[in-house]
Design an enzyme around this catalytic site. Structure first.
Site, PDB file in Angstrom:
ATOM      1  CD  GLU A  21       1.601   2.911   0.183  1.00 20.61           C
ATOM      2  OE1 GLU A  21       1.198   3.684   0.395  1.00 20.61           O
ATOM      3  OE2 GLU A  21       0.688   1.682  -0.102  1.00 20.61           O
ATOM      4  CE  LYS A  82      -4.442   8.388   3.797  1.00 20.49           C
ATOM      5  NZ  LYS A  82      -5.443   7.918   4.814  1.00 20.49           N
ATOM      6  CB  VAL A 102      -2.421   2.681  -3.295  1.00 18.88           C
ATOM      7  CG1 VAL A 102      -3.364   2.267  -4.935  1.00 18.88           C
ATOM      8  CG2 VAL A 102      -1.892   2.012  -2.848  1.00 18.88           C
ATOM      9  CG  ASP A 134     -14.059   6.629   3.493  1.00 17.06           C
ATOM     10  OD1 ASP A 134     -13.314   6.313   3.025  1.00 17.06           O
ATOM     11  OD2 ASP A 134     -13.999   6.060   5.302  1.00 17.06           O
ATOM     12  CB  SER A 136      -9.963   4.082  -0.889  1.00 17.92           C
ATOM     13  OG  SER A 136      -8.431   4.670  -1.028  1.00 17.92           O
ATOM     14  CB  ALA A 137      -9.365   8.524  -3.823  1.00 20.80           C
ATOM     15  CG  ASP A 138      -5.330   3.658  -2.314  1.00 21.63           C
ATOM     16  OD1 ASP A 138      -5.595   5.047  -3.060  1.00 21.63           O
ATOM     17  OD2 ASP A 138      -5.248   3.193  -1.678  1.00 21.63           O
ATOM     18  CE  LYS A 155      -3.972  -4.401   6.375  1.00 21.56           C
ATOM     19  NZ  LYS A 155      -3.257  -3.558   6.722  1.00 21.56           N
TER      20      LYS A 155
HETATM   21  N1  PSU Z   1      -4.652  -0.418   3.192  1.00 22.45           N
HETATM   22  C1  PSU Z   1      -3.174  -0.795   3.797  1.00 22.45           C
HETATM   23  N2  PSU Z   1      -2.403  -0.878   4.618  1.00 22.45           N
HETATM   24  C2  PSU Z   1      -2.096   0.703   3.939  1.00 22.45           C
HETATM   25  C3  PSU Z   1      -2.889   1.119   3.266  1.00 22.45           C
HETATM   26  C4  PSU Z   1      -3.728   1.392   3.351  1.00 22.45           C
HETATM   27  O1  PSU Z   1      -3.331  -2.179   4.370  1.00 22.45           O
HETATM   28  O2  PSU Z   1      -0.495   1.340   4.518  1.00 22.45           O
HETATM   29  C5  PSU Z   1      -2.126   2.721   3.354  1.00 22.45           C
HETATM   30  C6  PSU Z   1      -2.423   2.824   1.505  1.00 22.45           C
HETATM   31  O3  PSU Z   1      -1.000   3.416   1.824  1.00 22.45           O
HETATM   32  C7  PSU Z   1      -3.631   3.149   0.883  1.00 22.45           C
HETATM   33  C8  PSU Z   1      -3.848   4.281   1.547  1.00 22.45           C
HETATM   34  O4  PSU Z   1      -3.231   3.431  -0.033  1.00 22.45           O
HETATM   35  O5  PSU Z   1      -4.020   3.345   3.139  1.00 22.45           O
HETATM   36  C9  PSU Z   1      -5.437   4.492   2.208  1.00 22.45           C
HETATM   37  O6  PSU Z   1      -6.159   5.524   2.442  1.00 22.45           O
HETATM   38  P1  PSU Z   1      -7.649   5.832   2.282  1.00 22.45           P
HETATM   39  O7  PSU Z   1      -8.049   4.477   2.059  1.00 22.45           O
HETATM   40  O8  PSU Z   1      -7.624   7.245   3.375  1.00 22.45           O
HETATM   41  O9  PSU Z   1      -7.759   5.973   0.679  1.00 22.45           O
HETATM   42 MN    MN Z   2     -11.812   7.563   2.710  1.00 25.60          MN
END
Ligand code: PSU
Ligand code: MN
Length: 299
Positions: A21, A82, A102, A134, A136-138, A155
């Site tokens: 990524e 991003k 991700v 909140d 994540s779309a991951d 994390k």
């Molecule tokens: N968590 C980490 N390191 C990162 C990210 C998440 O420990 O770099 C990054 C990754 O690219 C992940 C994104 O896909 O943040 C998730 O962002 P969000 O929570 O806004 O979906």
């Molecule tokens: Mn989010």
């Protein structure tokens, strides 16, 4: 989509390929360590027998496999988006530069025919998500796209328990490599047991094959614990996390800004210790991902 010739050739001849990524480069680490790490991670993939394909959106084009200039641009330009799934149409149609999370990296990897993807940590269910929603779309992307995701666990800026529950709901197998405890990025433990454990890349490749062969759609999360010598004490990190969460709240940081804000604040507070751990664990994941990709093409 622009697939780098080396990646294209590897895919056509059934050689192992590992997707990487780019949000970790643009928003996850400071310059110049970010670009240096991106290059080193690619070389770890190669040393372990696979071809690396770092994924990003350059001037609106989906790029699978980047050269050094492109990595430099991602790591050092002020206006890199991003890009999660919902941002893709805008960044593509406006011909912008976007680093993929991700979720969007998985989608592009899958479109290109890549089955193994290596990252540091995935996004998940944030602390307090019962109020903010909140998530994540991951996670939702992992529920619908057939790519193996190698990460150092989840994390603890997130709610690890809720993230594990959500993955269960989506039918995402969570396999920890070589131990029973589910790791939490900076630490080999999280206080949670891993739902599944496998001890070598061949068995992991077999699990992937079994899942996709019977038409179970979606990802498998492979959690790879950080090496002990790079672990950061849980209590220490927790203090930094609580401070970072407080700071985010008082500054009104939310939505897509939240994760990068928390990562940056914690890195600043830990004076480099967390950055060193981050670099070590991504390389460790690159090694495991390359070995799994190698097994997957040969079974
Ligand atoms: N968590 C980490 N390191 C990162 C990210 C998440 O420990 O770099 C990054 C990754 O690219 C992940 C994104 O896909 O943040 C998730 O962002 P969000 O929570 O806004 O979906
Ligand atoms: Mn989010």
């Amino acid at each position: 989509m622009l697939i780098h010739p080396e990646v294209k050739e590897a895919l056509a001849s059934n050689q192992p390929v590992v997707a990487l990524e780019s949000t970790i480069i643009s928003h996850g680490m400071p310059y110049p360590e970010n670009v240096k790490t991106a290059l080193e991670v690619e070389s770890v993939v190669r040393q372990n027998g696979a071809i690396p394909a770092t994924i990003a959106i350059m001037d609106g084009q989906l790029c699978v496999g980047l050269d050094e200039n492109q990595l430099e641009k991602l790591g050092n330009s002020p206006h890199v988006w991003k890009v999660s799934l919902r941002d893709m149409p805008y960044v593509i149609s406006q011909k912008l530069i976007g680093a993929t999370t991700v979720a969007s990296t998985m989608r592009i990897a899958s479109l290109a025919g890549i089955q193994v993807f290596v990252t540091g940590g995935i996004g998940g269910v944030h602390r307090g998500a019962e109020n903010t929603m909140d998530v994540s779309a991951d996670l939702t992307e992992m529920g619908q796209t057939d790519v193996a995701v190698v990460s150092a666990g989840v994390k603890s800026i997130l709610d690890i328990g809720l993230t594990l529950e959500y993955m269960e709901t989506l039918g995402i197998p969570v396999v920890t490599f070589g131990q029973d405890a589910f790791p939490s990025f900076y630490s080999r433990k999280s206080g949670f047991q891993s739902p599944l454990r496998l001890d070598n890349p061949l068995e992991i490749a077999r699990l992937l094959k079994s899942k996709w062969e019977i038409g179970l759609i979606g990802a498998v999360l492979i959690a790879n614990p950080i090496a002990s010598e790079f672990e950061v004490e849980n209590e220490k990190i927790e203090t930094f996390i609580l401070d970072a969460l407080d700071k985010a709240k008082s500054e009104g940081i939310k939505g897509k800004e939240l994760t990068p804000f928390l990562l940056k604040t914690i890195a600043n507070q830990s004076e480099g210790e967390s950055l060193e751990a981050n670099i070590a664990l991504v390389k460790n994941n690159a090694r495991l991902g390359a070995l799994i990709a190698g097994q997957l093409v040969s079974i």
